[in-house]
Design a protein around this motif. Structure first.
Motif, PDB file in Angstrom:
ATOM      1  N   LEU A  62      10.281  -0.052   5.992  1.00  0.00           N
ATOM      2  CA  LEU A  62       9.144   0.377   5.155  1.00  0.00           C
ATOM      3  C   LEU A  62       8.628   1.746   5.583  1.00  0.00           C
ATOM      4  N   THR A  66       8.668   4.956   3.107  1.00  0.00           N
ATOM      5  CA  THR A  66       7.403   5.627   2.753  1.00  0.00           C
ATOM      6  C   THR A  66       7.471   7.111   3.125  1.00  0.00           C
ATOM      7  N   TRP A 105       0.141   4.778  -3.102  1.00  0.00           N
ATOM      8  CA  TRP A 105       0.104   3.401  -2.567  1.00  0.00           C
ATOM      9  C   TRP A 105       0.642   2.419  -3.603  1.00  0.00           C
ATOM     10  N   VAL A 108       4.393   2.844  -3.740  1.00  0.00           N
ATOM     11  CA  VAL A 108       5.040   2.321  -2.520  1.00  0.00           C
ATOM     12  C   VAL A 108       4.996   0.796  -2.536  1.00  0.00           C
ATOM     13  N   LEU A 109       3.871   0.249  -2.992  1.00  0.00           N
ATOM     14  CA  LEU A 109       3.711  -1.205  -3.041  1.00  0.00           C
ATOM     15  C   LEU A 109       4.727  -1.833  -3.998  1.00  0.00           C
ATOM     16  N   SER A 112       7.949  -1.702  -2.344  1.00  0.00           N
ATOM     17  CA  SER A 112       7.966  -2.616  -1.193  1.00  0.00           C
ATOM     18  C   SER A 112       8.215  -4.058  -1.630  1.00  0.00           C
ATOM     19  N   THR A 142       0.887  -0.682   4.006  1.00  0.00           N
ATOM     20  CA  THR A 142       1.378   0.358   3.087  1.00  0.00           C
ATOM     21  C   THR A 142       0.235   1.279   2.662  1.00  0.00           C
ATOM     22  N   SER A 146       0.687   5.107   3.433  1.00  0.00           N
ATOM     23  CA  SER A 146       0.736   6.066   2.319  1.00  0.00           C
ATOM     24  C   SER A 146      -0.426   7.059   2.404  1.00  0.00           C
TER      25      SER A 146
END
Lengths: 224, 251
Positions: A62, A66, A105, A108-109, A112, A142, A146
């Motif tokens: 992760l 990121t 975010w 990225v979430l 993820s 995260t 981020s």
């Protein structure tokens, strides 16, 4: 337009740019899955990973995902000088940061979620026993990563070594966060392992630092 | 070189020799680790000065962001550079000490790890600073990073505290864990290292100021040359044969 409306407009702008082929989520996910495969091969396709190893490997994947994504977050804006739009708007500059952070975010979430699902399937890691804790740790982790990444990407934006510098700067800055997230994820995978409140405090401290520092310093970074 | 510089170098030189005398000859060997204690005088002193350097770098970076005087940025960046040098000395001497004591050049002890992280933090600072064009832009960006980095140091420190460190503590809540003769050598080494730090800071700040002055002079010369070239250029409108033909309808 008040500040909240401006904030959501900026977030929506970033998300729309991503939906129009920004490739942030796709590149994040592809890179992350590739890393999971490499890790699986490096571990000689181990049938059962200990919870401590699994949590460490998950956050390693992760983190790099990121860090890579942050270097490309505003790539679309750089193409035709679109970045000047938000800077010229008569608003508090830190609002631009918070909007970017929020959009990054969210993306990225999304990446993820797919990445973690594949991580559990490919590496045959047991489903987290404390699922609620696991979700909270991933969301907070995260969010903090981020945030720090968005700030450092802006700092390194003027550098000729930008692509390399973001991970180089992000990793040392976020080491304590990294350790805390590993401990808390380990606890979520195996509740018999006790994770002290101190690790939660570290994540909280990061969120406070990432939340407050740009409010004080973002204007300075952008003025030059 | 002025008399002041010669005096400064002389004082630092004398302190350096005395420091070596107290560390290698004056101090007795330690009961369990013997002569290896002598590494500690250099190791602990350089670690303390490294922390001081990074604190000074952040303080002057903050001052620069408020006052915008180039000298403040020059002191900040010079201090960070010296801090990286002292952290390197700390890591190398620590590794030399660890091999005979812990039977490994490197262990994943939290204090070692976090010192290495600190080193990376400021190597990142130097890379960032070195790769940005423009004096003011570079000063502001690196100043902001120096403040972020130093804000991270206490968090790193607490992360260390919450682990079970096996690193020996010279000074802890019970007091100073060292006899007087060794403590004197350690404190003298600290004073000598501090004097070296002050001298290096003065030299490096001066160099940085001269470098920035040269950079500004070069820019000014380029501007003057540019203006002179503009004046020397012939008036094209007076010579229609020199003008380029532009196709109709093109923008």
């Amino acid at each position: 337009m008040n500040s909240v409306q401006v904030f959501w407009t900026l977030v929506w702008k970033d998300l729309r740019a991503e939906m129009r082929g920004g490739r942030f989520v796709v590149s994040c996910l592809s890179f992350g899955v590739l890393m999971v495969l490499i890790v699986g091969m490096a571990l000689n396709a181990a049938p059962h990973l200990p919870a401590s190893w699994a949590s460490g490997l998950l956050w390693m994947v992760l983190f790099f995902t990121t860090a890579l994504a942050m270097t490309r977050h505003d790539a679309k804006e750089q193409e035709f000088g679109g970045w000047m739009g938000p800077w010229l708007a008569p608003i508090d500059r830190s609002l631009v940061f918070y909007a970017r952070w929020c959009a990054a975010w969210f993306m990225v979430l999304v990446a993820s979620v797919g990445l973690i699902a594949l991580f559990f399937i490919i590496l045959n890691v047991p489903f987290p026993v404390a699922f609620g804790t696991f979700v909270a740790v991933v969301a907070a982790g995260t969010l903090a990563l981020s945030g720090a990444g968005t700030l450092l990407a802006t700092l390194a934006g003027q550098s000729s070594l930008r692509e390399v510098l973001v991970p180089i700067l992000l990793f040392p800055i976020s080491i304590p966060l990294f350790l805390a997230l590993i401990r808390l994820t380990w606890h979520a995978l195996d509740p018999a392992v006790i994770a002290g409140a101190a690790w939660v405090e570290i994540v909280g401290a990061y969120l406070v630092v990432v939340g407050v520092l740009p409010w004080l310093l973002y204007e300075l970074i952008l003025e030059v | 070189m002025t008399k002041r510089w010669i005096a400064g170098i002389g004082v630092v030189g004398i302190l350096g020799w005395l420091c070596q005398y107290f560390a290698f000859i004056g101090s007795p060997p330690e009961k369990s680790m013997g002569n290896l204690i002598r590494i500690l005088y250099f190791h602990a002193s350089s670690a303390w000065i490294a922390f001081l350097s990074f604190g000074v770098a952040a303080f002057f970076a903050l001052c620069y962001l408020i006052r915008r005087r180039p000298i403040l940025d020059q002191i900040s960046s010079s201090s960070a550079e010296i801090g990286v040098m002292y952290t390197t000395v700390t890591l190398i001497t620590g590794s030399l000490w660890a091999k005979p004591i812990w039977n490994a050049w490197w262990t994943w002890d939290p204090r070692l790890t976090t010192t290495l992280i600190l080193w990376f933090l400021y190597v990142g600072y130097l890379l960032l600073r070195g790769s940005i064009e423009g004096l003011e832009r570079r000063a502001v960006v690196s100043g902001v990073y120096a403040i972020i980095a130093v804000a991270d140091v206490p968090v790193i420190h607490f992360a260390v505290e919450w682990w079970n460190s096996i690193h020996p503590q010279v000074i802890d809540e019970t007091g100073i864990n060292m006899p007087g003769s060794m403590l004197f050598a350690l404190m003298f080494a600290f004073v000598a290292f501090f004097a070296i730090y002050v001298l290096l800071l003065a030299v490096r700040t001066r160099q940085e100021a001269q470098r920035q002055r040269l950079y500004r002079l070069r820019r000014e010369i380029q501007e003057v040359r540019g203006r002179a070239a503009d004046k020397l250029q012939p008036d094209i409108s007076a010579h229609p044969q020199l003008q380029m033909s532009v196709p109709k309808g093109s923008k």
